[in-house]
Design a protein around this motif. Structure first.
Motif, short mmCIF file in Angstrom:
data_model
loop_
_atom_site.label_atom_id
_atom_site.label_comp_id
_atom_site.label_asym_id
_atom_site.label_seq_id
_atom_site.Cartn_x
_atom_site.Cartn_y
_atom_site.Cartn_z
N GLU A 1 0.83 -1.21 0.00
CA GLU A 1 0.00 0.00 0.00
C GLU A 1 0.87 1.26 0.00
O GLU A 1 0.57 2.24 -0.70
CB GLU A 1 -0.92 0.00 1.22
N ALA B 1 1.32 4.07 -2.89
CA ALA B 1 1.01 5.47 -2.57
C ALA B 1 2.07 6.42 -3.11
O ALA B 1 1.77 7.57 -3.46
CB ALA B 1 0.86 5.64 -1.06
N LEU C 1 2.40 6.92 5.35
CA LEU C 1 1.06 7.04 4.76
C LEU C 1 0.29 8.19 5.40
O LEU C 1 -0.43 8.93 4.71
CB LEU C 1 0.29 5.72 4.92
N ARG D 1 -1.13 11.50 3.40
CA ARG D 1 -2.55 11.89 3.41
C ARG D 1 -2.72 13.32 3.93
O ARG D 1 -3.55 14.08 3.42
CB ARG D 1 -3.33 10.90 4.26
#
Length: 240
Positions: free
Chosen positions: A184, A188, A229, A233
């Motif tokens: 993931e 990203a 992450l 974000r």
């Protein structure tokens, strides 16, 4: 050998399960695991297991999912006769055996064997820390039960002196969430090629497997991925 388990994946013929149980008994392996077997005809299995293999056969573990079957193991070894580019095979079982025996002092090791027609798939090998092969002539074709005998023989015959115990490695149940989180994270930051994600992630997994990660190190990698992450974000929120 007590920390080593034989895992048969999608075996077609029950006779081969019985023969594998006999091989396990001959070399002191107590755990035989089958994943999605085509048939579990007890009479045929018992006939090939003979008297020595019956105790192993009686304690056989059956799973429908490979990841679930591998969850308790610290190290997973795949076996293959095919040596194509995507197989990523760099050593024979004889070359790998000393290290595997050392690892087995303090870790549970699963040895994977594929079915009689196509062996282990690339998806099966995705779960392996390393992959080994049995050298044969080009025209040779080993039965899966024969392969089990040869692999266990090579491990059993290792007379290595272990100067110190290696640390206990993370189990597959701990590693799989880490790899999913890592995938993931790499997606990203657009670091994963879109044409063959499985092959790319297999390369990443093999690289990390050579580091022989402990549970603590797995948690460190997960913490790093979660933190990265979160920052990505937050950055997206500010720019949107």
């Amino acid at each position: 050998m007590e920390n080593i388990a034989v895992v048969l994946v999608e075996t077609l013929y029950p006779e081969n399960i019985g023969s594998a149980a006999r091989a396990c008994a001959n070399f002191g392996v107590k755990d035989l695991i089958v994943v999605k077997p085509k048939s579990l005809d007890r009479e045929k299995m018992q006939a090939m297991a003979t008297k020595s293999g019956l105790p192993v056969l009686e304690n056989i573990k059956i799973f429908e999912n490979l990841e679930e079957a591998l969850a308790p193991f610290n190290y997973v070894v795949g076996t293959t006769a095919r040596l194509g580019r995507q197989r990523k095979v760099f050593e024979t079982i004889r070359e790998a055996a000393p290290d595997l025996v050392t690892l087995s002092q303090n870790n549970k090791i699963a040895i994977l064997f594929g079915n009689e027609r196509w062996g282990l798939t690339n998806e099966d090998l995705y779960h392996c820390h390393r992959v080994v092969t049995i050298p044969t002539t080009e025209a040779a074709s080993l039965n899966v039960a024969q392969a089990v005998v040869i692999i266990l023989y090579e491990l059993f015959n290792q007379e290595v002196e272990v100067p110190f115990k290696k640390p206990k490695l993370a189990t597959s149940a701990e590693l799989e969430p880490m790899y999913r989180l890592l995938k993931e994270t790499l997606e990203a930051i657009d670091y994963v090629p879109h044409d063959n994600v499985t092959l790319w992630m297999t390369t990443i997994r093999r690289f990390l497997s050579r580091l022989e990660l402990t549970s603590q190190e797995v948690r460190i990698i997960q913490g790093f991925c979660r933190n990265l992450l979160w920052h990505l974000r937050e950055k997206d929120k500010k720019t949107s």
